[in-house]
Scaffold this motif. Structure first.
Motif, short mmCIF file in Angstrom:
data_model
loop_
_atom_site.label_atom_id
_atom_site.label_comp_id
_atom_site.label_asym_id
_atom_site.label_seq_id
_atom_site.Cartn_x
_atom_site.Cartn_y
_atom_site.Cartn_z
N ASP A 16 -20.82 -9.40 -15.39
CA ASP A 16 -21.70 -10.08 -14.45
C ASP A 16 -22.83 -10.76 -15.23
OD1 ASP A 16 -24.09 -10.35 -12.59
OD2 ASP A 16 -22.59 -9.63 -11.17
N ALA A 65 -20.78 3.30 -10.80
CA ALA A 65 -19.82 2.80 -9.82
C ALA A 65 -18.92 3.95 -9.35
CB ALA A 65 -18.98 1.68 -10.43
N ASP A 110 -28.99 -0.49 -4.64
CA ASP A 110 -28.08 -1.29 -3.83
C ASP A 110 -27.70 -2.58 -4.56
OD1 ASP A 110 -30.58 -2.41 -3.76
OD2 ASP A 110 -30.68 -2.64 -1.58
N TRP A 111 -27.40 -2.46 -5.84
CA TRP A 111 -27.06 -3.63 -6.65
C TRP A 111 -25.82 -4.34 -6.10
CZ3 TRP A 111 -23.28 -4.94 -10.53
CH2 TRP A 111 -23.66 -6.02 -11.34
N ALA A 112 -24.85 -3.55 -5.65
CA ALA A 112 -23.65 -4.07 -4.98
C ALA A 112 -23.09 -2.93 -4.14
CB ALA A 112 -22.61 -4.55 -6.00
N GLU A 113 -22.11 -3.22 -3.31
CA GLU A 113 -21.55 -2.17 -2.46
C GLU A 113 -20.94 -1.06 -3.32
OE1 GLU A 113 -18.38 -1.58 1.22
OE2 GLU A 113 -18.77 -3.58 0.41
N TYR A 147 -18.12 -4.98 -14.41
CA TYR A 147 -19.55 -4.94 -14.07
C TYR A 147 -20.42 -5.55 -15.16
CZ TYR A 147 -17.89 -1.87 -10.40
OH TYR A 147 -17.23 -1.37 -9.32
N VAL A 176 -22.32 0.43 -5.76
CA VAL A 176 -22.72 0.31 -7.16
C VAL A 176 -24.24 0.38 -7.29
CG1 VAL A 176 -22.66 -1.10 -9.25
CG2 VAL A 176 -20.73 -1.14 -7.66
N GLU A 177 -24.71 1.25 -8.18
CA GLU A 177 -26.13 1.36 -8.49
C GLU A 177 -26.35 1.05 -9.96
OE1 GLU A 177 -27.85 5.05 -7.02
OE2 GLU A 177 -26.29 5.22 -5.49
#
Length: 213
Positions: free
Chosen positions: A108, A65, A42-45, A105, A47-48
């Motif tokens: 970041d 993603a 759950d790194w981002a919506e 990504y 996105v793993e």
């Protein structure tokens, strides 16, 4: 851009392999910072992220993603490292052809954008992995073979590595159940690490998406 010249699994296989390796490290070691294989579902919506960090200054990030997958690796001893240049900076052309949908990504801060010695990507629906068209002097090692070697693809190879890294005897059938089947049980967790708190581990494994029998 050019077709990737290293052996990378299909995206779904790569995701499952990284998830299962992270689960095994998690069972064998309760200190997160000592785990070489890590996975963040759950790194981002939508996105793993899978990560390899050998604790010696080298790391590998794989971002899964909706639009595709991007792999960014950093071998601190590679001549492609920004630290090895006369003027500090990312190797020219490394990110130049990365699709913007995926490049965002690795930009970041959490993924240390400038710490890169190789980068591969695969857009959703593509049949091949790609990398940028940049100068690759003969004999210069980008560290990809070294870092991708941590993606042990058999129970035996993982067990051999874990025995050396964690300095423990590893129950091969319990490793095989996770590596090959993506599942485990309280009994197998106890076989792998009798000192581990079973309830704590089960909660973390469920968050990773591992099937518990």
């Amino acid at each position: 851009m050019r077709k990737c010249d290293v052996d990378l699994p299909e995206p779904n296989l790569l995701k499952e392999r990284m998830r299962r390796l992270a689960a095994l490290d998690l069972i064998l070691c309760e200190e997160d910072w000592l785990c070489v294989h890590q996975y963040m579902p759950d790194w981002a919506e939508g996105v793993e992220v899978g990560k390899i960090d050998n604790g010696a200054g080298d790391d590998l990030f794989v971002v899964f993603a909706q639009g595709g997958v991007i792999v960014k690796g950093f071998d601190h001893e590679s001549p492609y490292s920004p630290h090895a240049q006369d003027e500090y900076g990312v190797w020219p052309g490394m990110y130049e052809q990365v699709p913007e949908a995926l490049l965002q990504y690795v930009q970041d801060e959490a993924l240390s954008t400038e710490d890169v010695t190789f980068c591969y990507w695969r857009i959703q629906g593509d049949e091949h992995w790609y990398s940028g068209e940049y100068e690759r002097p003969e004999g210069m090692d980008d560290g990809s073979e070294f870092l991708l070697g941590y993606l042990n693809d058999t129970a035996d190879s993982y067990a051999e590595w874990a025995k050396s890294y964690f300095e423990v005897e590893v129950d091969l059938p319990a490793v095989r159940q996770l590596i090959e089947g993506g599942r485990t049980s309280a009994a197998n967790i106890a076989k792998l690490n009798p000192e581990r708190n079973i309830e704590d581990v089960l909660g973390q494994l469920i968050e990773l998406g591992v099937t518990i029998e």
